[in-house]
Design a protein around this motif. Structure first.
Motif, PDB file in Angstrom:
ATOM      1  N   GLN A 179     -16.939  -8.601  15.098  1.00  0.00           N
ATOM      2  CA  GLN A 179     -17.132  -8.100  13.719  1.00  0.00           C
ATOM      3  C   GLN A 179     -16.582  -9.025  12.768  1.00  0.00           C
ATOM      4  OE1 GLN A 179     -15.089  -4.331  13.789  1.00  0.00           O
ATOM      5  NE2 GLN A 179     -17.145  -3.200  14.766  1.00  0.00           N
ATOM      6  N   LYS A 180     -15.501  -9.624  12.675  1.00  0.00           N
ATOM      7  CA  LYS A 180     -15.057 -10.679  11.694  1.00  0.00           C
ATOM      8  C   LYS A 180     -15.990 -11.921  11.712  1.00  0.00           C
ATOM      9  CE  LYS A 180     -10.265  -9.564  11.778  1.00  0.00           C
ATOM     10  NZ  LYS A 180      -8.797 -10.024  11.924  1.00  0.00           N
ATOM     11  N   ILE A 181     -16.305 -12.644  12.997  1.00  0.00           N
ATOM     12  CA  ILE A 181     -17.105 -13.502  13.227  1.00  0.00           C
ATOM     13  C   ILE A 181     -18.438 -13.424  12.357  1.00  0.00           C
ATOM     14  CG2 ILE A 181     -18.318 -14.933  14.772  1.00  0.00           C
ATOM     15  CD1 ILE A 181     -16.103 -14.706  16.873  1.00  0.00           C
ATOM     16  N   VAL A 182     -19.214 -12.028  12.746  1.00  0.00           N
ATOM     17  CA  VAL A 182     -20.494 -11.647  12.088  1.00  0.00           C
ATOM     18  C   VAL A 182     -20.362 -11.762  10.554  1.00  0.00           C
ATOM     19  CG1 VAL A 182     -22.191 -10.264  12.190  1.00  0.00           C
ATOM     20  CG2 VAL A 182     -21.263 -10.804  14.196  1.00  0.00           C
ATOM     21  N   ALA A 183     -19.351 -11.109  10.063  1.00  0.00           N
ATOM     22  CA  ALA A 183     -18.956 -10.998   8.734  1.00  0.00           C
ATOM     23  C   ALA A 183     -18.916 -12.025   8.082  1.00  0.00           C
ATOM     24  CB  ALA A 183     -17.863  -9.988   8.549  1.00  0.00           C
ATOM     25  N   GLU A 225     -19.732 -15.013   8.964  1.00  0.00           N
ATOM     26  CA  GLU A 225     -20.971 -16.062   9.350  1.00  0.00           C
ATOM     27  C   GLU A 225     -20.190 -17.464   9.789  1.00  0.00           C
ATOM     28  OE1 GLU A 225     -23.595 -16.531   6.321  1.00  0.00           O
ATOM     29  OE2 GLU A 225     -24.455 -14.650   6.634  1.00  0.00           O
ATOM     30  N   ARG A 226     -19.091 -17.233  10.937  1.00  0.00           N
ATOM     31  CA  ARG A 226     -18.617 -18.330  11.360  1.00  0.00           C
ATOM     32  C   ARG A 226     -19.315 -19.048  12.177  1.00  0.00           C
ATOM     33  NH1 ARG A 226     -12.335 -16.902  13.047  1.00  0.00           N
ATOM     34  NH2 ARG A 226     -12.618 -19.133  13.178  1.00  0.00           N
ATOM     35  N   GLN A 227     -19.523 -20.615  12.081  1.00  0.00           N
ATOM     36  CA  GLN A 227     -20.217 -21.312  12.932  1.00  0.00           C
ATOM     37  C   GLN A 227     -19.155 -22.283  13.528  1.00  0.00           C
ATOM     38  OE1 GLN A 227     -22.935 -20.835  13.871  1.00  0.00           O
ATOM     39  NE2 GLN A 227     -23.974 -19.748  12.018  1.00  0.00           N
ATOM     40  N   PRO A 228     -19.250 -22.722  14.787  1.00  0.00           N
ATOM     41  CA  PRO A 228     -20.585 -22.713  15.510  1.00  0.00           C
ATOM     42  C   PRO A 228     -20.127 -21.539  16.487  1.00  0.00           C
ATOM     43  CG  PRO A 228     -19.041 -24.281  16.598  1.00  0.00           C
ATOM     44  CD  PRO A 228     -18.225 -23.996  15.271  1.00  0.00           C
ATOM     45  N   PHE A 229     -18.978 -20.479  16.116  1.00  0.00           N
ATOM     46  CA  PHE A 229     -18.995 -19.389  17.059  1.00  0.00           C
ATOM     47  C   PHE A 229     -20.022 -18.417  17.082  1.00  0.00           C
ATOM     48  CE2 PHE A 229     -14.265 -19.827  16.239  1.00  0.00           C
ATOM     49  CZ  PHE A 229     -13.884 -19.718  17.675  1.00  0.00           C
ATOM     50  N   LEU A 230     -20.734 -18.238  15.829  1.00  0.00           N
ATOM     51  CA  LEU A 230     -21.776 -17.274  15.654  1.00  0.00           C
ATOM     52  C   LEU A 230     -23.066 -17.638  16.630  1.00  0.00           C
ATOM     53  CD1 LEU A 230     -22.761 -14.736  14.436  1.00  0.00           C
ATOM     54  CD2 LEU A 230     -23.414 -15.996  12.580  1.00  0.00           C
ATOM     55  N   ARG A 231     -23.339 -18.871  16.413  1.00  0.00           N
ATOM     56  CA  ARG A 231     -24.596 -19.496  17.036  1.00  0.00           C
ATOM     57  C   ARG A 231     -24.440 -19.369  18.635  1.00  0.00           C
ATOM     58  NH1 ARG A 231     -29.460 -20.897  15.488  1.00  0.00           N
ATOM     59  NH2 ARG A 231     -30.642 -22.118  16.694  1.00  0.00           N
ATOM     60  N   LEU A 232     -23.281 -19.707  19.096  1.00  0.00           N
ATOM     61  CA  LEU A 232     -23.045 -19.952  20.439  1.00  0.00           C
ATOM     62  C   LEU A 232     -23.146 -18.435  21.219  1.00  0.00           C
ATOM     63  CD1 LEU A 232     -20.064 -22.467  20.757  1.00  0.00           C
ATOM     64  CD2 LEU A 232     -22.536 -22.576  21.482  1.00  0.00           C
ATOM     65  N   LEU A 233     -22.424 -17.369  20.302  1.00  0.00           N
ATOM     66  CA  LEU A 233     -22.579 -16.027  20.872  1.00  0.00           C
ATOM     67  C   LEU A 233     -24.071 -15.410  20.774  1.00  0.00           C
ATOM     68  CD1 LEU A 233     -19.287 -14.908  18.700  1.00  0.00           C
ATOM     69  CD2 LEU A 233     -19.671 -14.899  21.189  1.00  0.00           C
ATOM     70  N   MET A 234     -24.669 -15.814  19.820  1.00  0.00           N
ATOM     71  CA  MET A 234     -26.224 -15.510  19.624  1.00  0.00           C
ATOM     72  C   MET A 234     -26.801 -16.082  20.876  1.00  0.00           C
ATOM     73  SD  MET A 234     -26.838 -15.670  15.630  1.00  0.00           S
ATOM     74  CE  MET A 234     -28.321 -15.462  15.645  1.00  0.00           C
ATOM     75  N   LYS A 235     -26.830 -17.284  21.386  1.00  0.00           N
ATOM     76  CA  LYS A 235     -27.561 -17.920  22.197  1.00  0.00           C
ATOM     77  C   LYS A 235     -27.132 -17.486  23.479  1.00  0.00           C
ATOM     78  CE  LYS A 235     -28.509 -22.478  24.328  1.00  0.00           C
ATOM     79  NZ  LYS A 235     -28.065 -23.991  24.270  1.00  0.00           N
ATOM     80  N   THR A 236     -25.701 -16.977  23.591  1.00  0.00           N
ATOM     81  CA  THR A 236     -25.291 -16.294  24.904  1.00  0.00           C
ATOM     82  C   THR A 236     -25.944 -14.913  25.198  1.00  0.00           C
ATOM     83  OG1 THR A 236     -23.361 -17.452  24.860  1.00  0.00           O
ATOM     84  CG2 THR A 236     -23.313 -15.359  26.342  1.00  0.00           C
ATOM     85  N   VAL A 237     -25.868 -14.319  24.174  1.00  0.00           N
ATOM     86  CA  VAL A 237     -26.427 -12.864  24.006  1.00  0.00           C
ATOM     87  C   VAL A 237     -28.251 -12.937  24.416  1.00  0.00           C
ATOM     88  CG1 VAL A 237     -27.185 -10.713  22.881  1.00  0.00           C
ATOM     89  CG2 VAL A 237     -24.838 -11.584  23.175  1.00  0.00           C
TER      90      VAL A 237
END
Length: 290
Positions: A52-56, A58-70
Protein backbone atom coordinates in the motif's frame (compact mmCIF):
# COMPACT_ATOMS: atom_id res chain seq x y z
CA UNK A 1 -3.93 -2.03 -6.15
CA UNK A 2 -1.42 -2.56 -8.96
CA UNK A 3 -3.16 -3.24 -12.30
CA UNK A 4 -6.28 -1.09 -12.28
CA UNK A 5 -7.07 -0.52 -15.95
CA UNK A 6 -6.82 -2.02 -19.41
CA UNK A 7 -4.32 0.68 -20.38
CA UNK A 8 -1.99 -0.25 -17.54
CA UNK A 9 -2.31 -3.96 -18.24
CA UNK A 10 -1.41 -3.56 -21.91
CA UNK A 11 1.91 -1.98 -20.99
CA UNK A 12 3.00 -5.46 -19.96
CA UNK A 13 1.07 -7.63 -22.45
CA UNK A 14 2.28 -6.96 -26.02
CA UNK A 15 0.52 -7.96 -29.24
CA UNK A 16 -2.99 -7.90 -27.78
CA UNK A 17 -5.57 -6.57 -30.22
CA UNK A 18 -7.46 -3.42 -29.25
CA UNK A 19 -11.00 -4.19 -28.15
CA UNK A 20 -13.90 -2.60 -30.00
CA UNK A 21 -17.15 -1.22 -28.65
CA UNK A 22 -19.27 -3.95 -27.15
CA UNK A 23 -16.35 -6.29 -26.50
CA UNK A 24 -14.97 -7.10 -23.08
CA UNK A 25 -11.53 -5.59 -22.56
CA UNK A 26 -8.53 -7.75 -21.82
CA UNK A 27 -8.55 -6.28 -18.31
CA UNK A 28 -12.14 -7.43 -17.75
CA UNK A 29 -11.40 -10.88 -19.16
CA UNK A 30 -8.56 -11.59 -16.73
CA UNK A 31 -9.64 -9.44 -13.76
CA UNK A 32 -10.09 -12.47 -11.50
CA UNK A 33 -6.61 -13.73 -12.44
CA UNK A 34 -5.15 -10.30 -11.63
CA UNK A 35 -6.77 -10.41 -8.20
CA UNK A 36 -5.36 -13.87 -7.52
CA UNK A 37 -1.89 -12.94 -8.72
CA UNK A 38 -1.82 -9.79 -6.61
CA UNK A 39 -2.81 -11.81 -3.54
CA UNK A 40 -0.05 -14.31 -4.38
CA UNK A 41 2.41 -11.42 -4.60
CA UNK A 42 1.31 -10.17 -1.17
CA UNK A 43 1.53 -13.57 0.47
CA UNK A 44 4.88 -14.44 -1.13
CA UNK A 45 6.91 -11.26 -1.49
CA UNK A 46 5.50 -7.99 -0.13
CA UNK A 47 3.20 -7.66 2.91
CA UNK A 48 0.03 -5.71 2.16
CA UNK A 49 0.92 -2.64 4.30
CA UNK A 50 4.24 -2.31 2.46
CA UNK A 51 2.50 -2.71 -0.89
CA UNK A 52 0.00 0.00 0.00
CA UNK A 53 2.86 2.39 0.80
CA UNK A 54 4.63 1.63 -2.46
CA UNK A 55 1.45 2.30 -4.44
CA UNK A 56 0.60 5.46 -2.51
CA UNK A 57 4.11 6.87 -2.86
CA UNK A 58 4.46 5.66 -6.47
CA UNK A 59 7.87 4.30 -5.60
CA UNK A 60 9.94 3.31 -8.60
CA UNK A 61 11.37 0.88 -9.59
CA UNK A 62 9.46 -1.14 -6.97
CA UNK A 63 6.08 -0.30 -8.42
CA UNK A 64 6.84 -1.23 -12.03
CA UNK A 65 8.52 -4.50 -11.06
CA UNK A 66 5.54 -5.45 -8.90
CA UNK A 67 3.14 -4.60 -11.71
CA UNK A 68 5.18 -6.60 -14.21
CA UNK A 69 5.23 -9.60 -11.88
CA UNK A 70 1.47 -9.54 -11.35
CA UNK A 71 0.58 -8.88 -15.00
CA UNK A 72 2.70 -11.72 -16.35
CA UNK A 73 1.65 -14.15 -13.63
CA UNK A 74 -2.03 -13.38 -14.21
CA UNK A 75 -1.78 -13.72 -17.99
CA UNK A 76 0.26 -16.91 -17.60
CA UNK A 77 -2.62 -18.51 -15.71
CA UNK A 78 -5.33 -16.95 -17.87
CA UNK A 79 -4.01 -17.97 -21.30
CA UNK A 80 -5.32 -21.57 -21.31
CA UNK A 81 -8.89 -20.35 -20.91
CA UNK A 82 -8.87 -17.25 -23.13
CA UNK A 83 -9.59 -19.05 -26.40
CA UNK A 84 -12.23 -21.39 -24.97
CA UNK A 85 -15.96 -20.72 -24.72
CA UNK A 86 -18.56 -22.83 -22.95
CA UNK A 87 -21.46 -23.74 -25.21
CA UNK A 88 -24.56 -25.87 -24.48
CA UNK A 89 -22.72 -28.71 -26.21
CA UNK A 90 -19.40 -28.28 -24.39
CA UNK A 91 -16.25 -26.22 -24.87
CA UNK A 92 -15.37 -24.63 -28.20
CA UNK A 93 -12.42 -22.67 -29.59
CA UNK A 94 -12.81 -18.97 -30.30
CA UNK A 95 -12.10 -18.37 -33.98
CA UNK A 96 -13.20 -16.42 -36.99
CA UNK A 97 -12.35 -16.19 -40.68
CA UNK A 98 -9.49 -13.75 -40.14
CA UNK A 99 -7.62 -15.19 -37.15
CA UNK A 100 -7.01 -18.90 -36.68
CA UNK A 101 -6.33 -20.47 -33.28
CA UNK A 102 -2.64 -20.65 -32.41
CA UNK A 103 -0.92 -24.01 -32.48
CA UNK A 104 -0.05 -25.78 -29.24
CA UNK A 105 3.63 -25.09 -29.88
CA UNK A 106 3.06 -21.34 -30.14
CA UNK A 107 0.89 -21.29 -27.04
CA UNK A 108 3.58 -23.21 -25.15
CA UNK A 109 6.17 -20.66 -26.27
CA UNK A 110 3.91 -17.87 -25.06
CA UNK A 111 3.49 -19.52 -21.66
CA UNK A 112 7.24 -20.01 -21.35
CA UNK A 113 7.81 -16.37 -22.27
CA UNK A 114 5.31 -15.14 -19.69
CA UNK A 115 6.89 -17.27 -16.99
CA UNK A 116 10.34 -16.01 -17.96
CA UNK A 117 9.23 -12.37 -17.90
CA UNK A 118 7.62 -12.86 -14.50
CA UNK A 119 10.71 -14.57 -13.10
CA UNK A 120 12.99 -11.84 -14.44
CA UNK A 121 10.87 -9.28 -12.62
CA UNK A 122 11.09 -11.34 -9.41
CA UNK A 123 14.86 -11.58 -9.89
CA UNK A 124 15.16 -7.79 -10.04
CA UNK A 125 12.68 -7.29 -7.21
CA UNK A 126 14.20 -9.52 -4.53
CA UNK A 127 17.48 -7.61 -3.95
CA UNK A 128 15.44 -4.41 -3.43
CA UNK A 129 12.97 -5.79 -0.88
CA UNK A 130 15.35 -5.59 2.14
CA UNK A 131 15.29 -1.81 1.64
CA UNK A 132 11.62 -1.75 2.74
CA UNK A 133 11.04 -0.89 6.39
CA UNK A 134 10.31 -3.96 8.54
CA UNK A 135 10.29 -6.26 5.51
CA UNK A 136 12.98 -8.53 6.95
CA UNK A 137 10.85 -9.13 10.06
CA UNK A 138 7.80 -10.12 8.01
CA UNK A 139 6.94 -13.72 7.19
CA UNK A 140 7.81 -12.99 3.56
CA UNK A 141 11.20 -11.56 4.49
CA UNK A 142 11.99 -14.40 6.86
CA UNK A 143 11.47 -16.90 4.06
CA UNK A 144 14.18 -15.33 1.91
CA UNK A 145 16.44 -14.68 4.92
CA UNK A 146 16.39 -18.36 5.87
CA UNK A 147 19.39 -19.31 3.71
CA UNK A 148 22.60 -17.79 2.37
CA UNK A 149 20.87 -17.49 -1.02
CA UNK A 150 18.08 -14.91 -0.67
CA UNK A 151 17.43 -14.35 -4.37
CA UNK A 152 17.32 -16.04 -7.76
CA UNK A 153 21.06 -15.65 -8.37
CA UNK A 154 21.15 -19.12 -6.80
CA UNK A 155 19.69 -20.53 -10.02
CA UNK A 156 22.14 -18.71 -12.26
CA UNK A 157 25.07 -20.02 -10.22
CA UNK A 158 23.77 -23.54 -10.82
CA UNK A 159 23.34 -22.85 -14.56
CA UNK A 160 19.55 -23.04 -14.29
CA UNK A 161 18.01 -20.90 -17.02
CA UNK A 162 14.33 -21.88 -17.01
CA UNK A 163 11.55 -21.98 -14.41
CA UNK A 164 13.70 -19.86 -12.07
CA UNK A 165 11.08 -19.22 -9.40
CA UNK A 166 9.91 -22.84 -9.24
CA UNK A 167 13.50 -24.11 -9.16
CA UNK A 168 14.46 -21.60 -6.47
CA UNK A 169 11.67 -22.80 -4.18
CA UNK A 170 12.78 -26.42 -4.50
CA UNK A 171 16.42 -25.52 -3.86
CA UNK A 172 15.46 -23.29 -0.94
CA UNK A 173 13.96 -26.22 0.98
CA UNK A 174 17.06 -28.30 0.39
CA UNK A 175 19.40 -25.50 1.47
CA UNK A 176 17.58 -25.10 4.78
CA UNK A 177 18.35 -28.74 5.63
CA UNK A 178 21.98 -28.37 4.60
CA UNK A 179 22.56 -25.12 6.47
CA UNK A 180 20.90 -26.36 9.64
CA UNK A 181 23.31 -29.27 9.81
CA UNK A 182 26.31 -27.08 8.99
CA UNK A 183 25.26 -24.68 11.75
CA UNK A 184 24.93 -27.41 14.36
CA UNK A 185 28.19 -29.09 13.37
CA UNK A 186 30.53 -26.31 12.38
CA UNK A 187 29.36 -22.71 12.37
CA UNK A 188 26.66 -22.38 15.06
CA UNK A 189 23.12 -21.15 14.56
CA UNK A 190 24.10 -17.73 15.91
CA UNK A 191 26.90 -17.19 13.40
CA UNK A 192 24.88 -18.58 10.49
CA UNK A 193 22.11 -16.13 11.33
CA UNK A 194 24.62 -13.29 11.00
CA UNK A 195 25.91 -14.71 7.71
CA UNK A 196 22.37 -14.91 6.30
CA UNK A 197 21.67 -11.33 7.27
CA UNK A 198 24.85 -10.22 5.51
CA UNK A 199 23.90 -12.19 2.40
CA UNK A 200 20.42 -10.68 2.41
CA UNK A 201 22.02 -7.24 2.22
CA UNK A 202 24.38 -8.34 -0.58
CA UNK A 203 27.47 -8.43 1.70
CA UNK A 204 27.49 -4.67 2.17
CA UNK A 205 29.25 -3.32 5.28
CA UNK A 206 31.08 -6.62 5.76
CA UNK A 207 34.58 -7.21 7.11
CA UNK A 208 36.76 -8.74 4.36
CA UNK A 209 37.08 -11.95 6.38
CA UNK A 210 33.29 -12.18 6.62
CA UNK A 211 33.01 -11.82 2.86
CA UNK A 212 35.66 -14.51 2.38
CA UNK A 213 33.98 -17.00 4.71
CA UNK A 214 30.45 -16.37 3.43
CA UNK A 215 31.42 -16.70 -0.22
CA UNK A 216 33.41 -19.85 0.49
CA UNK A 217 30.49 -21.31 2.40
CA UNK A 218 28.10 -20.45 -0.42
CA UNK A 219 30.38 -22.18 -2.92
CA UNK A 220 30.58 -25.29 -0.75
CA UNK A 221 26.81 -25.42 -0.41
CA UNK A 222 26.46 -25.23 -4.18
CA UNK A 223 28.90 -28.13 -4.49
CA UNK A 224 26.80 -30.13 -2.04
CA UNK A 225 23.66 -29.37 -4.03
CA UNK A 226 25.36 -30.33 -7.28
CA UNK A 227 26.78 -33.52 -5.83
CA UNK A 228 23.37 -34.31 -4.33
CA UNK A 229 24.83 -35.09 -0.92
CA UNK A 230 21.78 -33.87 0.93
CA UNK A 231 20.81 -37.12 2.63
CA UNK A 232 24.21 -38.65 3.18
CA UNK A 233 26.17 -35.47 3.70
CA UNK A 234 26.05 -33.36 5.60
CA UNK A 235 22.66 -34.26 7.05
CA UNK A 236 23.33 -37.99 7.12
CA UNK A 237 26.61 -38.36 8.96
CA UNK A 238 26.53 -34.87 10.49
CA UNK A 239 29.96 -34.12 9.06
CA UNK A 240 29.55 -33.85 5.32
CA UNK A 241 31.12 -35.84 2.56
CA UNK A 242 34.88 -36.34 3.06
CA UNK A 243 35.72 -33.98 0.22
CA UNK A 244 33.93 -31.16 2.05
CA UNK A 245 34.99 -31.81 5.64
CA UNK A 246 38.44 -30.27 5.44
CA UNK A 247 37.02 -27.19 3.74
CA UNK A 248 34.55 -26.75 6.57
CA UNK A 249 37.29 -27.16 9.18
CA UNK A 250 39.43 -24.60 7.34
CA UNK A 251 36.61 -22.08 7.58
CA UNK A 252 36.09 -22.89 11.26
CA UNK A 253 39.81 -22.28 11.88
CA UNK A 254 39.53 -18.88 10.23
CA UNK A 255 36.62 -18.09 12.54
CA UNK A 256 38.46 -19.41 15.61
CA UNK A 257 41.48 -17.24 14.90
CA UNK A 258 39.45 -14.04 14.50
CA UNK A 259 37.20 -13.67 17.52
CA UNK A 260 36.67 -9.94 17.03
CA UNK A 261 35.23 -10.54 13.55
CA UNK A 262 33.11 -13.56 14.51
CA UNK A 263 32.04 -12.99 18.14
CA UNK A 264 28.76 -14.86 17.68
CA UNK A 265 30.55 -18.14 16.99
CA UNK A 266 32.90 -17.76 19.96
CA UNK A 267 29.94 -17.15 22.29
CA UNK A 268 28.03 -20.18 21.01
CA UNK A 269 27.77 -23.73 22.31
CA UNK A 270 29.17 -24.96 18.99
CA UNK A 271 32.50 -23.30 19.79
CA UNK A 272 32.88 -25.63 22.77
CA UNK A 273 33.05 -28.57 20.36
CA UNK A 274 36.34 -27.15 19.10
CA UNK A 275 37.81 -26.34 22.52
CA UNK A 276 39.90 -29.29 23.75
CA UNK A 277 39.45 -30.27 27.39
CA UNK A 278 42.53 -29.59 29.52
CA UNK A 279 43.78 -32.16 32.02
CA UNK A 280 44.18 -30.69 35.47
CA UNK A 281 46.18 -32.61 38.07
CA UNK A 282 44.39 -32.61 41.45
CA UNK A 283 45.51 -34.17 44.73
CA UNK A 284 42.05 -35.50 45.50
CA UNK A 285 41.78 -37.26 42.13
CA UNK A 286 41.86 -41.07 41.97
CA UNK A 287 45.34 -40.86 40.51
CA UNK A 288 47.78 -38.05 41.25
CA UNK A 289 50.96 -37.48 39.22
CA UNK A 290 54.10 -36.00 40.84
Amino acid sequence: MLITSDTTLRQFIPNALVTVDGEKSLFDKIASFLETSEEWLIQTFVPEPALQKIVAQERQPFLRLLMKTVANDAFLHAVPSLDLVLTPNGFGIVSNQNIAPASKERVDRLLASLESERDQAIDLLLPRLPLLTDWQQSAQGQYFAATLFPNLSLCRRLAIRQHLWAEYQALHDRLIKIENTLAETYFSQEQMSVFRDKALHLLTNCHPLEVQVIRSLQSLELEILTADHINSSPSGDKRGAPCFVQSFFDLVNTIRENESVFPEWHASATAELYTPSVFRNKKNSGGYWF
